[in-house]
Design a protein around this motif. Sequence first.
Motif, PDB file in Angstrom:
ATOM      1  N   GLY A  94      49.099  42.145  30.491  1.00  0.00           N
ATOM      2  CA  GLY A  94      48.775  40.775  30.856  1.00  0.00           C
ATOM      3  C   GLY A  94      48.034  40.590  32.167  1.00  0.00           C
ATOM      4  N   ILE A  95      47.645  41.688  32.800  1.00  0.00           N
ATOM      5  CA  ILE A  95      46.866  41.552  34.033  1.00  0.00           C
ATOM      6  C   ILE A  95      45.417  41.308  33.635  1.00  0.00           C
ATOM      7  CG2 ILE A  95      46.049  42.731  36.098  1.00  0.00           C
ATOM      8  CD1 ILE A  95      48.739  44.123  36.242  1.00  0.00           C
ATOM      9  N   SER A  96      44.862  40.246  34.148  1.00  0.00           N
ATOM     10  CA  SER A  96      43.511  39.829  33.792  1.00  0.00           C
ATOM     11  C   SER A  96      42.473  40.872  34.188  1.00  0.00           C
ATOM     12  CB  SER A  96      43.190  38.507  34.491  1.00  0.00           C
ATOM     13  OG  SER A  96      41.824  38.212  34.392  1.00  0.00           O
ATOM     14  N   ASN A  97      41.484  41.014  33.342  1.00  0.00           N
ATOM     15  CA  ASN A  97      40.384  41.934  33.636  1.00  0.00           C
ATOM     16  C   ASN A  97      39.632  41.506  34.899  1.00  0.00           C
ATOM     17  OD1 ASN A  97      38.846  44.226  33.124  1.00  0.00           O
ATOM     18  ND2 ASN A  97      37.331  43.073  31.964  1.00  0.00           N
ATOM     19  N   ASN A  98      39.661  40.201  35.211  1.00  0.00           N
ATOM     20  CA  ASN A  98      39.019  39.710  36.439  1.00  0.00           C
ATOM     21  C   ASN A  98      39.649  40.319  37.688  1.00  0.00           C
ATOM     22  OD1 ASN A  98      37.425  38.113  34.830  1.00  0.00           O
ATOM     23  ND2 ASN A  98      38.687  36.279  35.125  1.00  0.00           N
ATOM     24  N   VAL A  99      40.945  40.570  37.632  1.00  0.00           N
ATOM     25  CA  VAL A  99      41.649  41.172  38.764  1.00  0.00           C
ATOM     26  C   VAL A  99      41.221  42.626  38.951  1.00  0.00           C
ATOM     27  CG1 VAL A  99      43.932  41.852  39.639  1.00  0.00           C
ATOM     28  CG2 VAL A  99      43.628  39.637  38.507  1.00  0.00           C
ATOM     29  N   LEU A 100      40.877  43.280  37.856  1.00  0.00           N
ATOM     30  CA  LEU A 100      40.595  44.712  37.890  1.00  0.00           C
ATOM     31  C   LEU A 100      39.121  45.054  38.081  1.00  0.00           C
ATOM     32  CD1 LEU A 100      42.902  45.754  34.938  1.00  0.00           C
ATOM     33  CD2 LEU A 100      43.415  45.812  37.378  1.00  0.00           C
ATOM     34  N   SER A 101      38.262  44.069  38.017  1.00  0.00           N
ATOM     35  CA  SER A 101      36.844  44.385  38.138  1.00  0.00           C
ATOM     36  C   SER A 101      36.252  43.707  39.366  1.00  0.00           C
ATOM     37  CB  SER A 101      36.086  43.952  36.881  1.00  0.00           C
ATOM     38  OG  SER A 101      36.195  42.565  36.723  1.00  0.00           O
TER      39      SER A 101
END
Length: 165
Positions: A94-101
């Motif tokens: 559930g961790i958003s891809n926005n947080v990871l990129s």
Amino acid sequence: MKANSHFLYRQSDMACSKIFSGNLPELLYEIIQNFRKDLSTLYSCILVNRLWCRLAIPLLWEDPFSVPAHHYRCIATYLCFLNEDNKAKLIEYGISNNVLSSNTLFNYPSFIKNLDTNKIRRSIIYWMRALLDITDDMIGYLVYRSLFEVFIENEGNLHTFEIYQ
């Protein structure tokens, strides 16, 4: 008194010759090292120009978890360095891809010098509450493990490593 002022003139003349002969980065490095524990001054230094930024950033990132309540945002920066498989696992939870990129200017994990497992754990809790609005032990564990993988893969050179159970 005249001899003393002549000595000071010679010293400043030598400093100027060092600056103009290309030693400015070395002199500036020595000066900025004196601000190692003064985070607000280091933050100001990164705004001066590229040279100052290149010299101050490693000092800001050598102990990023020193104040967990304020420095938890570094976690998202570190997670940008995960490989695609580990990013996919975090997205599953559930961790958003926005947080990871994100585009990063430096290899921040390589600057780490001090790790305290208790401070990392607390920072992860603050990060999950503030940015994700969740507190899931499994996600916390996955982020914790992922951070250590990032530090190992990016060859952080630790000076201190404190482990708490």
